[in-house]
Design a protein around this motif. Structure first.
Motif, PDB file in Angstrom:
ATOM      1  N   LYS A  18       0.890  -1.198   0.045  1.00 47.89           N
ATOM      2  CA  LYS A  18      -0.119   0.014  -0.080  1.00 47.89           C
ATOM      3  C   LYS A  18       1.005   1.340   0.095  1.00 47.89           C
ATOM      4  CE  LYS A  18      -2.118  -1.993   3.602  1.00 47.89           C
ATOM      5  NZ  LYS A  18      -3.026  -2.232   4.563  1.00 47.89           N
ATOM      6  N   GLY A  19       2.071   1.065  -0.604  1.00 53.04           N
ATOM      7  CA  GLY A  19       2.895   2.361  -0.557  1.00 53.04           C
ATOM      8  C   GLY A  19       3.772   2.735   0.618  1.00 53.04           C
ATOM      9  N   ARG A  20       3.506   1.892   1.547  1.00 45.66           N
ATOM     10  CA  ARG A  20       4.030   2.077   2.847  1.00 45.66           C
ATOM     11  C   ARG A  20       5.136   1.184   3.510  1.00 45.66           C
ATOM     12  NH1 ARG A  20       0.220   4.746   6.659  1.00 45.66           N
ATOM     13  NH2 ARG A  20       1.359   3.505   8.171  1.00 45.66           N
ATOM     14  N   ILE A  21       6.271   1.746   3.520  1.00 45.01           N
ATOM     15  CA  ILE A  21       7.462   1.107   4.184  1.00 45.01           C
ATOM     16  C   ILE A  21       7.096   0.428   5.579  1.00 45.01           C
ATOM     17  CG2 ILE A  21       8.653   2.921   5.382  1.00 45.01           C
ATOM     18  CD1 ILE A  21      11.081   1.375   4.096  1.00 45.01           C
ATOM     19  N   ASP A  22       6.342   1.196   6.294  1.00 41.52           N
ATOM     20  CA  ASP A  22       6.124   0.339   7.744  1.00 41.52           C
ATOM     21  C   ASP A  22       5.383  -0.812   7.627  1.00 41.52           C
ATOM     22  OD1 ASP A  22       3.807   2.541   6.690  1.00 41.52           O
ATOM     23  OD2 ASP A  22       2.913   1.709   8.514  1.00 41.52           O
ATOM     24  N   ASP A  23       4.505  -1.226   6.555  1.00 42.63           N
ATOM     25  CA  ASP A  23       3.824  -2.527   6.285  1.00 42.63           C
ATOM     26  C   ASP A  23       4.968  -3.385   6.098  1.00 42.63           C
ATOM     27  OD1 ASP A  23       1.442  -1.275   6.716  1.00 42.63           O
ATOM     28  OD2 ASP A  23       0.726  -1.492   4.796  1.00 42.63           O
ATOM     29  N   LEU A  24       5.924  -3.312   5.066  1.00 43.17           N
ATOM     30  CA  LEU A  24       7.164  -4.167   4.878  1.00 43.17           C
ATOM     31  C   LEU A  24       7.836  -4.219   6.253  1.00 43.17           C
ATOM     32  CD1 LEU A  24       9.258  -5.680   3.266  1.00 43.17           C
ATOM     33  CD2 LEU A  24      10.219  -3.326   2.615  1.00 43.17           C
ATOM     34  N   ILE A  96      16.967   1.429   0.313  1.00 46.68           N
ATOM     35  CA  ILE A  96      16.261   0.645   1.439  1.00 46.68           C
ATOM     36  C   ILE A  96      16.689   0.735   2.850  1.00 46.68           C
ATOM     37  CG2 ILE A  96      15.715  -1.636   2.124  1.00 46.68           C
ATOM     38  CD1 ILE A  96      15.594  -2.557  -0.876  1.00 46.68           C
ATOM     39  N   VAL A  97      18.185   0.603   2.788  1.00 47.03           N
ATOM     40  CA  VAL A  97      18.827   0.874   4.098  1.00 47.03           C
ATOM     41  C   VAL A  97      18.740   2.276   4.470  1.00 47.03           C
ATOM     42  CG1 VAL A  97      21.291   1.200   5.063  1.00 47.03           C
ATOM     43  CG2 VAL A  97      20.525  -0.881   3.669  1.00 47.03           C
ATOM     44  N   SER A  98      18.464   3.276   3.792  1.00 46.05           N
ATOM     45  CA  SER A  98      18.243   4.681   4.323  1.00 46.05           C
ATOM     46  C   SER A  98      16.804   4.740   4.893  1.00 46.05           C
ATOM     47  CB  SER A  98      18.345   5.769   3.222  1.00 46.05           C
ATOM     48  OG  SER A  98      19.882   5.695   2.678  1.00 46.05           O
ATOM     49  N   ALA A  99      15.988   4.109   4.045  1.00 49.70           N
ATOM     50  CA  ALA A  99      14.402   4.164   4.341  1.00 49.70           C
ATOM     51  C   ALA A  99      14.316   3.499   5.418  1.00 49.70           C
ATOM     52  CB  ALA A  99      13.752   3.559   2.966  1.00 49.70           C
ATOM     53  N   ILE A 100      14.806   2.453   5.919  1.00 50.99           N
ATOM     54  CA  ILE A 100      14.716   1.839   7.078  1.00 50.99           C
ATOM     55  C   ILE A 100      15.555   2.385   8.196  1.00 50.99           C
ATOM     56  CG2 ILE A 100      15.099  -0.494   8.343  1.00 50.99           C
ATOM     57  CD1 ILE A 100      14.319  -1.736   5.629  1.00 50.99           C
ATOM     58  N   GLY A 101      16.629   2.721   7.902  1.00 53.68           N
ATOM     59  CA  GLY A 101      17.527   3.139   8.977  1.00 53.68           C
ATOM     60  C   GLY A 101      17.163   4.385   9.772  1.00 53.68           C
ATOM     61  N   SER A 102      16.390   5.063   8.798  1.00 54.35           N
ATOM     62  CA  SER A 102      15.839   6.480   9.485  1.00 54.35           C
ATOM     63  C   SER A 102      14.794   6.186  10.352  1.00 54.35           C
ATOM     64  CB  SER A 102      15.379   7.337   8.296  1.00 54.35           C
ATOM     65  OG  SER A 102      14.178   6.922   7.626  1.00 54.35           O
ATOM     66  N   ARG A 103      14.297   5.076  10.482  1.00 51.51           N
ATOM     67  CA  ARG A 103      13.238   4.385  11.266  1.00 51.51           C
ATOM     68  C   ARG A 103      13.672   3.700  12.661  1.00 51.51           C
ATOM     69  NH1 ARG A 103       7.998   4.447   9.106  1.00 51.51           N
ATOM     70  NH2 ARG A 103       7.784   5.604   7.363  1.00 51.51           N
ATOM     71  N   MET A 104      15.133   3.449  12.532  1.00 48.54           N
ATOM     72  CA  MET A 104      15.539   2.822  13.732  1.00 48.54           C
ATOM     73  C   MET A 104      15.968   3.653  14.643  1.00 48.54           C
ATOM     74  SD  MET A 104      15.366  -0.566  12.968  1.00 48.54           S
ATOM     75  CE  MET A 104      16.700  -1.494  13.931  1.00 48.54           C
ATOM     76  N   HIS A 109      12.030  -0.091  15.780  1.00 46.71           N
ATOM     77  CA  HIS A 109      11.774   0.132  14.655  1.00 46.71           C
ATOM     78  C   HIS A 109      10.400   1.185  14.755  1.00 46.71           C
ATOM     79  CE1 HIS A 109      12.732  -3.915  12.388  1.00 46.71           C
ATOM     80  NE2 HIS A 109      13.618  -3.228  12.853  1.00 46.71           N
ATOM     81  N   ASP A 110      10.571   2.397  14.233  1.00 47.70           N
ATOM     82  CA  ASP A 110       9.279   3.233  14.160  1.00 47.70           C
ATOM     83  C   ASP A 110       8.546   2.790  13.000  1.00 47.70           C
ATOM     84  OD1 ASP A 110       7.465   5.342  13.960  1.00 47.70           O
ATOM     85  OD2 ASP A 110       9.045   6.811  13.534  1.00 47.70           O
ATOM     86  N   MET A 111       7.427   2.155  13.237  1.00 51.62           N
ATOM     87  CA  MET A 111       6.494   1.834  12.235  1.00 51.62           C
ATOM     88  C   MET A 111       5.344   2.795  11.798  1.00 51.62           C
ATOM     89  SD  MET A 111       6.708  -2.261  12.581  1.00 51.62           S
ATOM     90  CE  MET A 111       7.907  -3.284  13.324  1.00 51.62           C
ATOM     91  N   SER A 112       5.477   4.018  12.098  1.00 52.72           N
ATOM     92  CA  SER A 112       4.523   4.769  11.940  1.00 52.72           C
ATOM     93  C   SER A 112       4.714   5.418  10.526  1.00 52.72           C
ATOM     94  CB  SER A 112       4.504   6.125  12.926  1.00 52.72           C
ATOM     95  OG  SER A 112       5.667   6.678  12.526  1.00 52.72           O
TER      96      SER A 112
END
Length: 112
Positions: A18-24, A96-104, A109-112
């Motif tokens: 659904k376009g959301r990295i938090d779902d992944l 991918i690392v940047s998108a996920i790393g910014s939420r760690m 994990h910040d899944m918002s």
């Protein structure tokens, strides 16, 4: 194992999450298996493989299951077969690392 050219991160997220990295991130961090996992891997240019390590008397021997047969692998490091994929797709991996790393944050994990 590499098996083709990957799509970019945002089209992958749009197609499956659904376009959301938090779902992944939720599914990946929880370790859930989904029937679409093989499709996600395929779109990333990867394929699932089953591996085996035999370690009789300390000398590890590696095998991959391919075409219903265990085929020997000569590995120095477990991720060695992925190195060409890493080299050819470094921009996708960095994205991918940047998108996920910014939420760690401190291991969470910040899944918002």
């Amino acid at each position: 194992m590499p098996d083709g050219q990957p799509i970019a991160l945002q089209p992958l997220l749009n197609k499956y999450y659904k376009g959301r990295i938090d779902d992944l991130m939720f599914l990946a961090s929880a370790g859930f298996f989904e029937t679409r996992d093989a499709n996600v891997m395929d779109d990333l240019g990867l394929a699932y493989r089953t591996f085996r390590v035999d370690n009789p008397k300390g000398a590890a021997k590696y095998f991959a299951l391919k075409d219903d047969m265990w085929r020997p692998l000569s590995l120095t490091v477990p991720w060695q077969p992925l190195q060409p994929y890493f080299d050819e797709n470094s921009s996708l991996i960095n994205e991918i690392v940047s998108a996920i790393g910014s939420r760690m944050h401190a291991g969470f994990h910040d899944m918002s």
